[in-house]
Design an enzyme around this catalytic site. Structure first.
Site, PDB file in Angstrom:
ATOM      1  N   CYS A 153      21.431 -18.118  11.056  1.00 58.88           N
ATOM      2  CA  CYS A 153      20.991 -17.072  10.123  1.00 58.88           C
ATOM      3  C   CYS A 153      20.525 -15.814  10.836  1.00 58.88           C
ATOM      4  O   CYS A 153      20.379 -14.763  10.204  1.00 58.88           O
ATOM      5  CB  CYS A 153      19.886 -17.606   9.232  1.00 58.88           C
ATOM      6  SG  CYS A 153      20.406 -19.082   8.363  1.00 58.88           S
ATOM      7  N   HIS A 199      16.384 -11.929   5.839  1.00 59.60           N
ATOM      8  CA  HIS A 199      17.344 -13.012   5.629  1.00 59.60           C
ATOM      9  C   HIS A 199      16.981 -13.712   4.322  1.00 59.60           C
ATOM     10  O   HIS A 199      15.801 -13.950   4.043  1.00 59.60           O
ATOM     11  CB  HIS A 199      17.270 -13.979   6.809  1.00 59.60           C
ATOM     12  CG  HIS A 199      18.015 -15.256   6.564  1.00 59.60           C
ATOM     13  ND1 HIS A 199      19.337 -15.262   6.168  1.00 59.60           N
ATOM     14  CD2 HIS A 199      17.630 -16.555   6.640  1.00 59.60           C
ATOM     15  CE1 HIS A 199      19.729 -16.524   6.018  1.00 59.60           C
ATOM     16  NE2 HIS A 199      18.720 -17.314   6.291  1.00 59.60           N
ATOM     17  N   ASN A 256      21.860 -18.489   0.061  1.00 62.14           N
ATOM     18  CA  ASN A 256      21.766 -18.260   1.508  1.00 62.14           C
ATOM     19  C   ASN A 256      23.180 -18.278   2.105  1.00 62.14           C
ATOM     20  O   ASN A 256      23.794 -19.338   2.213  1.00 62.14           O
ATOM     21  CB  ASN A 256      20.889 -19.368   2.113  1.00 62.14           C
ATOM     22  CG  ASN A 256      20.698 -19.217   3.610  1.00 62.14           C
ATOM     23  OD1 ASN A 256      21.377 -18.408   4.257  1.00 62.14           O
ATOM     24  ND2 ASN A 256      19.795 -20.000   4.171  1.00 62.14           N
TER      25      ASN A 256
HETATM   26  O1  UT7 Z   1      18.415 -20.203   6.470  1.00 58.69           O
HETATM   27  C1  UT7 Z   1      18.229 -21.192   7.428  1.00 58.69           C
HETATM   28  C2  UT7 Z   1      16.820 -21.593   7.540  1.00 58.69           C
HETATM   29  N1  UT7 Z   1      16.484 -22.429   6.417  1.00 58.69           N
HETATM   30  C3  UT7 Z   1      15.419 -22.152   5.722  1.00 58.69           C
HETATM   31  O2  UT7 Z   1      14.741 -21.186   5.958  1.00 58.69           O
HETATM   32  C4  UT7 Z   1      15.042 -23.143   4.647  1.00 58.69           C
HETATM   33  C5  UT7 Z   1      13.584 -23.504   4.780  1.00 58.69           C
HETATM   34  N2  UT7 Z   1      13.180 -24.562   3.833  1.00 58.69           N
HETATM   35  C6  UT7 Z   1      13.106 -24.345   2.520  1.00 58.69           C
HETATM   36  O3  UT7 Z   1      13.459 -23.298   2.010  1.00 58.69           O
HETATM   37  C7  UT7 Z   1      12.496 -25.436   1.673  1.00 58.69           C
HETATM   38  O4  UT7 Z   1      11.895 -26.388   2.515  1.00 58.69           O
HETATM   39  C8  UT7 Z   1      13.507 -26.148   0.742  1.00 58.69           C
HETATM   40  C9  UT7 Z   1      13.963 -25.197  -0.353  1.00 58.69           C
HETATM   41  C10 UT7 Z   1      14.690 -26.652   1.523  1.00 58.69           C
HETATM   42  C11 UT7 Z   1      12.828 -27.320   0.033  1.00 58.69           C
HETATM   43  O5  UT7 Z   1      11.684 -26.887  -0.689  1.00 58.69           O
HETATM   44  P1  UT7 Z   1      10.269 -27.557  -0.451  1.00 58.69           P
HETATM   45  O6  UT7 Z   1       9.323 -26.887  -1.345  1.00 58.69           O
HETATM   46  O7  UT7 Z   1       9.977 -27.510   1.023  1.00 58.69           O
HETATM   47  O8  UT7 Z   1      10.517 -29.023  -0.923  1.00 58.69           O
HETATM   48  P2  UT7 Z   1      10.314 -30.388  -0.129  1.00 58.69           P
HETATM   49  O9  UT7 Z   1      11.390 -30.593   0.868  1.00 58.69           O
HETATM   50  O10 UT7 Z   1       8.888 -30.498   0.340  1.00 58.69           O
HETATM   51  O11 UT7 Z   1      10.498 -31.440  -1.281  1.00 58.69           O
HETATM   52  C12 UT7 Z   1       9.541 -31.542  -2.374  1.00 58.69           C
HETATM   53  C13 UT7 Z   1      10.083 -32.522  -3.387  1.00 58.69           C
HETATM   54  C14 UT7 Z   1      10.589 -33.809  -2.775  1.00 58.69           C
HETATM   55  O12 UT7 Z   1      10.322 -34.879  -3.660  1.00 58.69           O
HETATM   56  P3  UT7 Z   1       9.066 -35.848  -3.420  1.00 58.69           P
HETATM   57  O13 UT7 Z   1       9.299 -36.455  -2.074  1.00 58.69           O
HETATM   58  O14 UT7 Z   1       7.857 -34.957  -3.459  1.00 58.69           O
HETATM   59  O15 UT7 Z   1       9.160 -36.791  -4.563  1.00 58.69           O
HETATM   60  C15 UT7 Z   1      12.090 -33.606  -2.713  1.00 58.69           C
HETATM   61  O16 UT7 Z   1      12.802 -34.809  -2.747  1.00 58.69           O
HETATM   62  O17 UT7 Z   1      11.213 -31.935  -4.048  1.00 58.69           O
HETATM   63  C16 UT7 Z   1      12.317 -32.820  -3.972  1.00 58.69           C
HETATM   64  N3  UT7 Z   1      13.548 -32.051  -3.952  1.00 58.69           N
HETATM   65  C17 UT7 Z   1      14.160 -31.633  -5.059  1.00 58.69           C
HETATM   66  N4  UT7 Z   1      13.866 -31.814  -6.360  1.00 58.69           N
HETATM   67  C18 UT7 Z   1      14.687 -31.263  -7.269  1.00 58.69           C
HETATM   68  C19 UT7 Z   1      14.239 -31.593  -2.881  1.00 58.69           C
HETATM   69  N5  UT7 Z   1      15.303 -30.908  -3.294  1.00 58.69           N
HETATM   70  C20 UT7 Z   1      15.285 -30.919  -4.639  1.00 58.69           C
HETATM   71  C21 UT7 Z   1      16.110 -30.375  -5.612  1.00 58.69           C
HETATM   72  N6  UT7 Z   1      15.782 -30.570  -6.919  1.00 58.69           N
HETATM   73  N7  UT7 Z   1      17.217 -29.669  -5.329  1.00 58.69           N
END
Ligand code: UT7
Length: 332
Positions: free
Chosen positions: A116, A256, A286
């Protein structure tokens, strides 16, 4: 003689027509429009459909857009730097394929792999070529067909990524416009959190790697999120400090587009209100190396000669950084 700087003199872009909406993703994986919008800011992303179409086709369209707008022939281009993590093939470089597709018969080119942050690394490299005085027209294109490496049964990644390409033309300037300064960083220990497991020399493709879905993006979202908030905000802040600038001096932040929450944190850190922050994540998701030039493409008409703008990115590698640009032209 005045110092030569590398000014951006035109911007081009391309996004595929097909829109993959949150409503469609709700039918594909266990997710909701509400979750995607509140956690990322994304509403839809563009997907390149069609047999035989690849990253080079989008990059070629973005560069053709520049040639048309700037009124130049592809034969005038000296070099094409293609930032991508989804090259058409492992080799040859996508830049070479792009040059062939657009008829840039006098250009040399290479691919740059910095995920990125690829566009920032590319623009800084391209600026060096212009500043050397040896090259007159350098294209930096950020292009990624992320749909080629996304597992559409993995809700943690398939909601994020989209396809697209954005490009800029760099030319010499003697008024002090262009790429002023960059802070660029990389840290290979970050590979644990964001990578593709197989297909490289470490783990060549095999039936086993395909069965184990190891040719898709692996991301451990939380650690990437934390590192991105800190890395992007620190780089932007340090860049302003180093150039004796504050948020008041900056016309635009061009971040980004990975997650609206990361963008908000970066804008807050350098004291920029939302109206000075380019945001199109809701429309494209993204697109990896393409996000920053696609913002410039969308906002080109609003940019004014002399505007100070900060480009900031964080991505796989880890790679991150910020670049200060003094805009060189008014759109007409
Ligand atoms: O561009 C390259 C660099 N990449 C980035 O900058 C991405 C950085 N990371 C992020 O943007 C975020 O971490 C994500 C968008 C990928 C995820 O969001 P988050 O707020 O960090 O969620 P999380 O991974 O902590 O997950 C929270 C909950 C989990 O469920 P439990 O374990 O709390 O029951 C996940 O399983 O949300 C769940 N979850 C979803 N739920 C509904 C993860 N993906 C989804 C989804 N829909 N698509």
């Amino acid at each position: 003689m005045s110092k030569i700087t590398a000014s951006i003199t035109s911007v081009g872009g391309y996004v595929p027509e097909f829109r993959l909406t949150n409503a469609m993703l709700e039918k594909m994986v266990d997710t909701t429009d509400e979750w995607i919008k509140t956690r990322t800011g994304i509403e839809e992303r563009r997907i390149l459909k069609g047999e035989g179409l690849a990253t080079s086709d989008m990059a070629a369209e973005a560069i053709k857009d520049i040639c048309k707008k700037r009124g130049i022939s592809p034969e005038e281009i000296d070099c094409v730097i293609c930032a991508t993590v989804t090259p058409d093939m492992v080799f040859p470089a996508t830049a070479n394929i792009v040059c062939d597709k657009i008829g840039a018969v006098n250009a040399w080119g290479f691919d740059l792999s910095a995920a990125c942050s690829g566009f920032l690394f590319g623009v800084t490299t391209g600026a060096g070529l212009i500043e050397s005085g040896k090259y007159k027209k350098v294209i930096v294109v950020g292009a990624d067909k992320m749909s080629a490496i996304v597992d559409y049964s993995d809700r943690t990644t398939c909601i994020i990524f989209g396809d697209g390409a954005g490009a800029v033309l760099l030319e010499a300037n003697t008024e002090g416009n262009g790429i002023i300064d960059s802070i660029l960083k990389s840290d290979g220990s970050g590979k644990a959190y964001l990578h593709m497991k197989a297909g490289g020399s470490l783990k060549p493709s095999s039936i086993e790697t395909v069965t184990a879905k190891e040719h898709y993006i692996f991301q451990d979202g939380q650690p990437v999120f934390k590192a991105a908030v800190k890395g992007m905000a620190d780089a932007a802040y340090d860049l302003l400090q180093r150039n004796n600038l504050t948020g008041d001096d900056i016309a635009w932040l061009v971040p980004h587009q990975a997650n609206k929450r990361i963008i908000d944190a970066t804008a807050n850190r350098i004291g920029l209100p939302a109206e000075k922050v380019m945001l199109n994540i809701q429309r494209y998701g993204n697109t990896t190396a393409a996000t920053i030039p696609l913002c410039l493409w969308d906002w080109e008409k609003q940019l004014k000669k002399g505007d100070m703008i900060v480009l900031a990115a964080f991505g796989g590698g880890f790679t991150w950084g910020a670049t200060l640009v003094k805009w060189g032209y008014n759109f007409n």
